[in-house]
Design an enzyme around this catalytic site. Structure first.
Site, PDB file in Angstrom:
ATOM      1  N   ASP A  50     -45.262 -49.095  49.689  1.00 31.39           N
ATOM      2  CA  ASP A  50     -45.425 -50.460  49.545  1.00 31.39           C
ATOM      3  C   ASP A  50     -45.012 -51.237  50.154  1.00 31.39           C
ATOM      4  O   ASP A  50     -45.004 -50.671  51.146  1.00 31.39           O
ATOM      5  CB  ASP A  50     -43.595 -50.221  49.295  1.00 31.39           C
ATOM      6  N   HIS A 193     -43.698 -46.463  52.687  1.00 32.79           N
ATOM      7  CA  HIS A 193     -44.529 -48.213  53.345  1.00 32.79           C
ATOM      8  C   HIS A 193     -45.010 -47.598  53.847  1.00 32.79           C
ATOM      9  O   HIS A 193     -44.640 -47.087  55.236  1.00 32.79           O
ATOM     10  CB  HIS A 193     -42.589 -48.274  53.345  1.00 32.79           C
TER      11      HIS A 193
HETATM   12 NI    NI Z   1     -40.483 -52.264  48.477  1.00 32.82          NI
END
Ligand code: NI
Length: 246
Positions: A50, A193
């Site tokens: 992400d 991430h």
């Molecule tokens: Ni996010």
């Protein structure tokens, strides 16, 4: 004349046998690779990243490419314009293009109209970068309403293993957090991430290690397809057998 022909044939036989054997070995290798890539039924996991793309995403794509693995990227529209080549490469490597809103608001705090434009503007940026809109959405903070899913008309993807990488910011701790999750299994979706250096460092160890454990690393859509799930405008957290056939 007849004898002569026979001798020629005999002389060529070792060569013909070698060519035939080589052809058999090559086609067996091809079938094996093809089957592995298209019909594998072994355990699968979907890695998801992400908040990118970012400065470490290319390094992550190198690792995915080296390991012939795929992942899903839930990208922020505001970051896409700075890394169009990276987004193009994701598509080329058969990774999945995901939408994570334009600038990461809690979509439930916005009007439905504003929430939809967060997704629409991100899709526009993705189309400018790689020619394709997102196929899947992940709402920032995993926060969404059923009205938003219905209006967006796309599958919203949650996760079953949280690496907590944004908080840990330590490759070793990220790795232990993921590998130590007792629910990690066929059908799991891992959240990471790619905007953090430590997370990409962790992924570079995680990717070959999960493959060594027998997992195939696939996109969310591939995982759904392998489990005979037709993705709809709904929310999905995992594709475990026990969730699909409770
Ligand atoms: Ni996010």
């Amino acid at each position: 004349m007849r004898k002569h022909r026979k001798r020629t044939y005999r002389k060529r036989r070792p060569l013909l046998t070698a060519v035939f054997t080589a052809a058999m070995i090559l086609s067996a290798m091809y079938i094996h690779t093809y089957a592995k890539e298209h019909y594998a039924t072994g355990p699968m996991i979907a890695l998801t990243f992400d908040d990118g793309p970012g400065p470490y995403t290319e390094e992550l794509l190198d690792c995915l490419e080296e390991n012939r693995a795929q992942a899903t990227f839930f990208m922020l529209g505001q970051n896409v314009g700075a890394y169009p080549e990276t987004v193009k490469r994701m598509k080329k490597l058969k990774c999945e293009i995901g939408n994570h809103s334009w600038n990461h608001p809690d979509l439930t705090t916005l009007s439905l109209e504003d929430a939809l434009s967060q997704l629409r503007e991100t899709d526009d940026a993705l189309i400018r970068a790689c020619g394709s809109a997102s196929t899947v959405v992940r709402a920032p903070y995993g926060s969404y309403s059923s009205a938003l899913i219905e209006a967006a008309g796309k599958p919203f993807i949650m996760w079953s293993t949280d690496s907590l990488d944004w908080k840990l910011r330590d490759a070793e701790a990220d790795y232990q957090q993921i590998m130590g999750d007792s629910t990690l299994s066929d059908g799991s979706i891992i959240l990471m991430h790619d905007i953090h250096k430590e997370s990409v460092e962790c992924a570079k160890r995680l990717i070959p290690d999960l493959i060594a454990k027998g997992y195939r690393l696939v996109t969310v859509s591939e995982l759904a397809q392998a489990k005979n799930v037709t993705l709809q405008a709904a929310s999905y957290t995992d594709f475990w057998e026990r969730s699909l056939n409770p």
